[in-house]
Design a protein around this motif. Structure first.
Motif, PDB file in Angstrom:
ATOM      1  N   ILE A 147       0.833  -1.187   0.000  1.00  0.00           N
ATOM      2  CA  ILE A 147       0.000   0.000   0.000  1.00  0.00           C
ATOM      3  C   ILE A 147       0.875   1.247   0.000  1.00  0.00           C
ATOM      4  O   ILE A 147       1.723   1.413   0.875  1.00  0.00           O
ATOM      5  CB  ILE A 147      -0.912   0.049   1.241  1.00  0.00           C
ATOM      6  N   LEU A 148       0.686   2.113  -0.974  1.00  0.00           N
ATOM      7  CA  LEU A 148       1.328   3.423  -1.012  1.00  0.00           C
ATOM      8  C   LEU A 148       0.254   4.436  -0.656  1.00  0.00           C
ATOM      9  O   LEU A 148      -0.755   4.556  -1.359  1.00  0.00           O
ATOM     10  CB  LEU A 148       1.906   3.704  -2.399  1.00  0.00           C
ATOM     11  N   PHE A 149       0.473   5.197   0.451  1.00  0.00           N
ATOM     12  CA  PHE A 149      -0.647   5.942   1.010  1.00  0.00           C
ATOM     13  C   PHE A 149      -0.233   7.319   1.517  1.00  0.00           C
ATOM     14  O   PHE A 149       0.139   7.481   2.682  1.00  0.00           O
ATOM     15  CB  PHE A 149      -1.269   5.117   2.145  1.00  0.00           C
ATOM     16  N   PRO A 150      -0.263   8.345   0.672  1.00  0.00           N
ATOM     17  CA  PRO A 150       0.004   9.712   1.132  1.00  0.00           C
ATOM     18  C   PRO A 150      -1.237  10.333   1.766  1.00  0.00           C
ATOM     19  O   PRO A 150      -2.366  10.074   1.346  1.00  0.00           O
ATOM     20  CB  PRO A 150       0.376  10.442  -0.159  1.00  0.00           C
ATOM     21  N   ARG A 151      -1.016  11.166   2.808  1.00  0.00           N
ATOM     22  CA  ARG A 151      -2.096  11.892   3.473  1.00  0.00           C
ATOM     23  C   ARG A 151      -1.700  13.360   3.583  1.00  0.00           C
ATOM     24  O   ARG A 151      -0.539  13.689   3.843  1.00  0.00           O
ATOM     25  CB  ARG A 151      -2.358  11.321   4.872  1.00  0.00           C
ATOM     26  N   TYR A 152      -2.694  14.234   3.428  1.00  0.00           N
ATOM     27  CA  TYR A 152      -2.414  15.676   3.418  1.00  0.00           C
ATOM     28  C   TYR A 152      -3.392  16.401   4.342  1.00  0.00           C
ATOM     29  O   TYR A 152      -4.609  16.196   4.265  1.00  0.00           O
ATOM     30  CB  TYR A 152      -2.540  16.226   1.994  1.00  0.00           C
ATOM     31  N   SER A 153      -2.862  17.240   5.218  1.00  0.00           N
ATOM     32  CA  SER A 153      -3.697  18.018   6.130  1.00  0.00           C
ATOM     33  C   SER A 153      -4.194  19.268   5.420  1.00  0.00           C
ATOM     34  O   SER A 153      -3.414  20.157   5.074  1.00  0.00           O
ATOM     35  CB  SER A 153      -2.886  18.412   7.378  1.00  0.00           C
ATOM     36  N   VAL A 190      -5.189   9.760  -0.605  1.00  0.00           N
ATOM     37  CA  VAL A 190      -5.483   8.924  -1.771  1.00  0.00           C
ATOM     38  C   VAL A 190      -4.360   7.898  -1.880  1.00  0.00           C
ATOM     39  O   VAL A 190      -3.196   8.269  -2.062  1.00  0.00           O
ATOM     40  CB  VAL A 190      -5.583   9.735  -3.074  1.00  0.00           C
ATOM     41  N   GLY A 191      -4.697   6.626  -1.735  1.00  0.00           N
ATOM     42  CA  GLY A 191      -3.690   5.576  -1.750  1.00  0.00           C
ATOM     43  C   GLY A 191      -3.860   4.629  -2.923  1.00  0.00           C
ATOM     44  O   GLY A 191      -4.853   4.670  -3.650  1.00  0.00           O
ATOM     45  N   TYR A 192      -2.863   3.754  -3.067  1.00  0.00           N
ATOM     46  CA  TYR A 192      -2.860   2.792  -4.175  1.00  0.00           C
ATOM     47  C   TYR A 192      -2.419   1.435  -3.651  1.00  0.00           C
ATOM     48  O   TYR A 192      -1.382   1.321  -2.986  1.00  0.00           O
ATOM     49  CB  TYR A 192      -1.926   3.264  -5.276  1.00  0.00           C
ATOM     50  N   LYS A 193      -3.214   0.397  -3.924  1.00  0.00           N
ATOM     51  CA  LYS A 193      -2.915  -0.958  -3.478  1.00  0.00           C
ATOM     52  C   LYS A 193      -2.363  -1.789  -4.623  1.00  0.00           C
ATOM     53  O   LYS A 193      -2.972  -1.869  -5.694  1.00  0.00           O
ATOM     54  CB  LYS A 193      -4.162  -1.629  -2.916  1.00  0.00           C
ATOM     55  N   ILE A 194      -1.212  -2.404  -4.389  1.00  0.00           N
ATOM     56  CA  ILE A 194      -0.553  -3.229  -5.394  1.00  0.00           C
ATOM     57  C   ILE A 194      -0.466  -4.666  -4.866  1.00  0.00           C
ATOM     58  O   ILE A 194       0.155  -4.902  -3.829  1.00  0.00           O
ATOM     59  CB  ILE A 194       0.859  -2.713  -5.699  1.00  0.00           C
TER      60      ILE A 194
END
Length: 331
Positions: free
Chosen positions: A122-128, A145-149
């Motif tokens: 899982i690549l998962f960036p979060r932004y406040s 918005v994340g991406y599951k591989i």
């Protein structure tokens, strides 16, 4: 965010594999996309991991309990996460997990089907997007918005017959709930709203999760998943955190290539996929310096499945997180 927000780190998704039926469709690794978390401080590092156990033998048609068609399902899972505060507003995390086992036991122990291995990356960036501090309150809104591989098996097979003369074995594809991953690339949409009262060491918060499922190489598209979690949390003695979560979840019906016989090839009754579920998730944590240890249990009090499926039952998680700064902050 303070480490007490990590106590909800894996109260998510795990039974989505079960909820679409051991005899029908559904799979996928647990991920931390539904955890109750905002962003880290700039250059702050977080290392997290937990152990999760699932066991169930409850079958439903709609919301009615019925007689079992298998003796049960159980899994044991190790989850790992690395997160880094790129800036005071942006946090990036990389997450994965390993199934020690996923096991389905046939009715009257007629057979046992099991698998193990890595699930997804899982690549998962979060932004406040909003932060406001006053003398009495702290407010934060975070989106991600994340991406599951998929990195594990999604088409593993089980021996169904062995010719006693030739020794030749016949195989069939294992049920989706036994596979470590569903084999699709998925997109994860996440929202987190937090309101804290530091002087009272009390906070309320909510998270929102939507997973848009992709197609896998078998011509399957598992149902999209959405959830809402509402939390109330209190810290005692500056170290012990107690949280109660109310969680609602919806998993959509499975889709498939119309030229594929899902029941014959993959043991999936598409009409018995998708569900709705409400649960309580009590959680407790203990924080000492940069380390938080936590435990939680997911307790479903309502579930409704499409067709006939295995339902949710025992789910328990024990984990820890460690936070530190990659480099010393100036000043």
């Amino acid at each position: 965010m303070k480490s007490y927000l990590l106590i909800g780190i894996l109260a998510i998704l795990t039974l989505k594999s079960n909820a679409q039926g051991c005899c029908s469709g559904g799979s996928g690794s647990p991920i931390a996309g539904g955890a109750s978390q905002g962003v880290l401080a700039e250059r702050q590092v977080e290392l997290g991991g937990n152990y999760q156990h699932i066991q169930t033998n409850k079958f439903y048609t709609g919301n009615k309990r019925i007689s079992n068609t298998i003796d049960g399902f159980n899994s044991n899972y190790l989850y790992m996460r690395f997160a880094y505060g790129v800036s005071k507003k942006l946090t990036m995390s990389v997450e994965t997990g390993y199934f020690i086992n996923k096991t389905q036991i046939g009715l009257d122990k007629a057979d046992t089907i099991k698998s193990s291995g890595f699930g997804d990356l899982i690549l998962f960036p979060r932004y406040s997007v909003y932060t406001k501090n006053t003398e009495k309150t702290r407010t934060e809104i975070t989106i991600g918005v994340g991406y599951k591989i998929p990195i594990g098996k999604y088409n593993d097979s089980t021996v169904t017959y062995t010719n006693l003369t030739t020794g030749k074995k016949s195989y069939t594809t294992s049920p989706p709930t036994i596979q470590p991953t569903n084999g699709s690339n998925d997109i994860i949409f996440y929202g987190f709203v937090y309101r804290g009262y530091p002087a009272k060491q009390y906070r309320i918060f909510a998270n929102f999760l939507y997973i848009k499922k992709g197609w896998n190489a078998l011509g399957e598209r598992f149902g999209d998943y959405s959830s809402v979690g509402l939390f109330a949390s209190k810290t005692f003695f500056r170290k012990v955190g107690v949280t109660l979560q109310v969680k609602g979840e919806i998993t959509g019906k499975m889709k498939y290539d119309k030229y594929i016989d899902m029941l014959a090839l993959y043991n999936i009754d598409v009409n018995s996929t998708g569900n709705k579920r409400l649960s309580l998730v009590p959680q407790v944590s203990y924080t000492r310096k940069n380390v938080t240890i936590y435990a939680l249990s997911d307790l479903p009090f309502y579930q409704h499945v499409n067709g006939t499926q295995i339902g949710s039952s025992v789910q328990a998680t024990l984990g820890a997180t460690y936070r530190f700064y990659f480099t010393k902050m100036n000043g």
